[in-house]
Scaffold this motif. Structure first.
Motif, short mmCIF file in Angstrom:
data_model
loop_
_atom_site.label_atom_id
_atom_site.label_comp_id
_atom_site.label_asym_id
_atom_site.label_seq_id
_atom_site.Cartn_x
_atom_site.Cartn_y
_atom_site.Cartn_z
N GLY A 173 38.23 15.18 -11.35
CA GLY A 173 37.64 16.47 -11.67
C GLY A 173 36.54 16.40 -12.71
O GLY A 173 36.38 17.31 -13.52
N LEU A 174 35.76 15.32 -12.70
CA LEU A 174 34.72 15.14 -13.71
C LEU A 174 33.39 15.74 -13.26
O LEU A 174 33.16 15.96 -12.06
CB LEU A 174 34.52 13.64 -13.98
CG LEU A 174 35.74 12.86 -14.47
CD1 LEU A 174 35.38 11.40 -14.64
CD2 LEU A 174 36.25 13.43 -15.79
N SER A 175 32.51 15.96 -14.23
CA SER A 175 31.14 16.39 -13.93
C SER A 175 30.32 15.17 -13.52
O SER A 175 30.75 14.02 -13.71
CB SER A 175 30.50 17.05 -15.15
OG SER A 175 30.36 16.10 -16.20
N ILE A 176 29.13 15.43 -12.99
CA ILE A 176 28.24 14.32 -12.61
C ILE A 176 27.90 13.47 -13.82
O ILE A 176 27.93 12.24 -13.77
CB ILE A 176 26.95 14.86 -11.95
CG1 ILE A 176 27.28 15.53 -10.62
CG2 ILE A 176 25.94 13.74 -11.74
CD1 ILE A 176 26.09 16.19 -9.95
N ALA A 177 27.60 14.13 -14.95
CA ALA A 177 27.22 13.40 -16.16
C ALA A 177 28.36 12.50 -16.64
O ALA A 177 28.15 11.33 -16.99
CB ALA A 177 26.81 14.38 -17.26
N LYS A 178 29.58 13.03 -16.68
CA LYS A 178 30.71 12.25 -17.17
C LYS A 178 31.06 11.12 -16.21
O LYS A 178 31.54 10.06 -16.64
CB LYS A 178 31.91 13.16 -17.40
CG LYS A 178 31.76 14.08 -18.59
CD LYS A 178 33.02 14.92 -18.83
CE LYS A 178 32.84 15.81 -20.06
NZ LYS A 178 34.03 16.66 -20.30
N SER A 179 30.85 11.32 -14.93
CA SER A 179 31.15 10.26 -13.96
C SER A 179 30.26 9.05 -14.15
O SER A 179 30.64 7.92 -13.80
CB SER A 179 31.01 10.80 -12.53
OG SER A 179 29.65 11.03 -12.20
N GLN A 180 29.06 9.25 -14.73
CA GLN A 180 28.14 8.13 -14.94
C GLN A 180 28.67 7.13 -15.97
O GLN A 180 28.26 5.97 -15.98
CB GLN A 180 26.78 8.67 -15.40
CG GLN A 180 26.04 9.51 -14.37
CD GLN A 180 25.77 8.76 -13.08
OE1 GLN A 180 25.20 7.68 -13.08
NE2 GLN A 180 26.21 9.34 -11.97
N VAL A 181 29.58 7.58 -16.82
CA VAL A 181 30.18 6.68 -17.82
C VAL A 181 30.90 5.53 -17.12
O VAL A 181 30.85 4.38 -17.58
CB VAL A 181 31.15 7.45 -18.74
CG1 VAL A 181 31.89 6.49 -19.67
CG2 VAL A 181 30.40 8.50 -19.54
N TYR A 182 31.55 5.82 -16.01
CA TYR A 182 32.29 4.80 -15.27
C TYR A 182 31.33 3.74 -14.72
O TYR A 182 31.60 2.53 -14.80
CB TYR A 182 33.08 5.45 -14.13
CG TYR A 182 34.22 6.31 -14.61
CD1 TYR A 182 35.53 5.82 -14.59
CD2 TYR A 182 34.01 7.60 -15.09
CE1 TYR A 182 36.60 6.59 -15.03
CE2 TYR A 182 35.07 8.38 -15.53
CZ TYR A 182 36.35 7.87 -15.51
OH TYR A 182 37.39 8.64 -15.95
#
Length: 405
Positions: A253-262
């Motif tokens: 359930g992450l945002s696009i921005a937070k998913s980039q951390v992975y």
């Protein structure tokens, strides 16, 4: 006299040249990273479809992939030191076109210039690293390759800091990066030119043509296994780089921005692994590092689809370090497997990685559309197990024996 100098230089690692060519590799691959980083911008500003965006990525990677071994093979016969700055000048022209292109066709045309520049740079850059390596070929190739992996890892940063506020025109700033690379590569080309007569000195080694048929067949079979291993590693890393963000969004359930951390975690730790692999290969052997990079990664990869949002970041960091530790090592292994064709072998292995990544993106994307994200991630997690085929590779000593009396 020339042979004496060659022996002296072959035992000395030229670190200033290695650091400069590694920096240039970072700059070159940063330019390439701009293209996928620009996809969200182009999708909104021009209304491009995902098919068009995919075709842009495919064109970039395939031009680079197909041309790299061809250029490397040509340069093995007729080295062209100044091809390095010329290649980056092509990328600079493509980047300027990308900033001002008003439609899809001109974007695609600009991307082809960037792909061609990359195809010219990679095999010749790898040759420079080989010539400057001295006895530490693994370390030298790691210094060179870690620059490229670091540049690729900058894509999320480029998106957030440059392209989001400036849009498509923001790409024009990267022509300055290309210009810096051209300037540095002129210096590299001068050094490369000064060494050509030294490294063309005769070596007391068997040539490929003087090998027995049995040995030639063994070398061919070894190269086939090595290419298959590169295929397995590239498809796995392509799946993580291109699609794990969507998996994180869907499952956590992450945002696009937070998913980039992975993705950033995987890529930046992959750059660390790329650097560490070379020195370990110099110490423990290239085949051993290749084997460990696959088999140690396998249980982590299998666990990843079942991990939670925090554990998955840790697993991705470890996977990046471990599985990418064999990236530079496979290049050096191929160069020593066919020592008379340094450019062709580096172009084949690195170019193959680009090409397989492009094809993998298309195939895996279609597989996701067919069965879904989670089944695809579970399936691709089995790919590191193919590293067991590394046992079919001869050890470093055996490869050396093939070319010595």
């Amino acid at each position: 006299m020339g042979h004496t100098i060659a022996n002296q230089l072959s035992n000395k690692t030229v670190y200033p040249i290695l650091f400069i060519i590694g920096t240039c590799h970072l700059l070159n691959d940063t330019l390439q990273a701009v293209i996928p980083a620009m996809f969200p911008i182009l999708e909104k500003s021009m209304g491009l479809t995902f098919t068009q965006l995919g075709f842009i990525a495919f064109s970039l990677n395939m031009v680079s992939s197909v041309m790299q071994p061809v250029i490397g093979m040509y340069a093995d016969k007729q080295p062209r030191p100044y091809a390095l700055p010329i290649g980056l000048a092509s990328s600079m022209l493509g980047m300027a076109g990308l900033a001002f292109a008003p439609n899809f066709r001109l974007i695609l045309f600009s991307v082809l210039f960037i792909g061609l520049g990359s195809a010219i740079f990679h095999p010749e850059g790898s040759r420079v690293a080989y010539l400057a390596a001295g006895p530490r070929r693994g370390l030298a190739q790691s210094i060179y390759q870690v620059g490229g992996n670091s540049g690729q890892a900058l894509a999320p940063v480029i998106t957030a800091l440059v392209l989001v506020p400036l849009g498509q025109f923001g790409a024009v700033w990267f022509t300055l990066i290309a210009g810096i690379a051209v300037f540095l590569l002129i210096h590299i080309a001068r050094w490369y030119t000064s060494q050509m007569h030294v490294f063309s000195a005769p070596k007391k080694r068997k040539t490929e043509g003087s090998l027995s048929k049995k040995t030639s067949n063994a070398i061919r079979n070894t190269l086939i296994v090595l290419v298959f291993l590169v295929f397995a590693r590239t498809w796995y890393t392509s799946a993580i780089s291109n699609f794990y963000a969507f998996y994180a969004i869907e499952n956590y359930g992450l945002s696009i921005a937070k998913s980039q951390v992975y993705i950033f975690t995987f890529l930046i730790m992959g750059a660390v692994g790329t650097f560490l692999g070379g020195p370990f290969a110099d110490r423990f052997g290239k085949r051993n590092v290749i084997l460990l990079s696959f088999l140690a990664a396998a249980p982590l990869a299998i666990a990843l689809p079942y991990a939670g949002p925090i554990i998955s970041i840790i697993l991705l960091g470890l996977l990046g370090v471990i599985i990418m530790s064999s990236f530079s090592v496979t290049v050096v292994y191929a160069q020593e497997l066919v020592p008379g064709k340094i450019g062709m072998m580096s172009g084949l292995i690195v170019g193959l990685a680009f090409g397989m990544g492009a094809i993998g993106s298309v195939v895996l994307g279609s597989f996701i559309d067919w069965v879904g994200l989670t089944p695809t991630m579970i399936t691709i997690s089995l790919f590191p197990l193919l590293g067991i085929l590394t046992f079919l590779l001869p050890n470093d000593q055996k490869v050396r024996e093939w070319y010595t009396d």
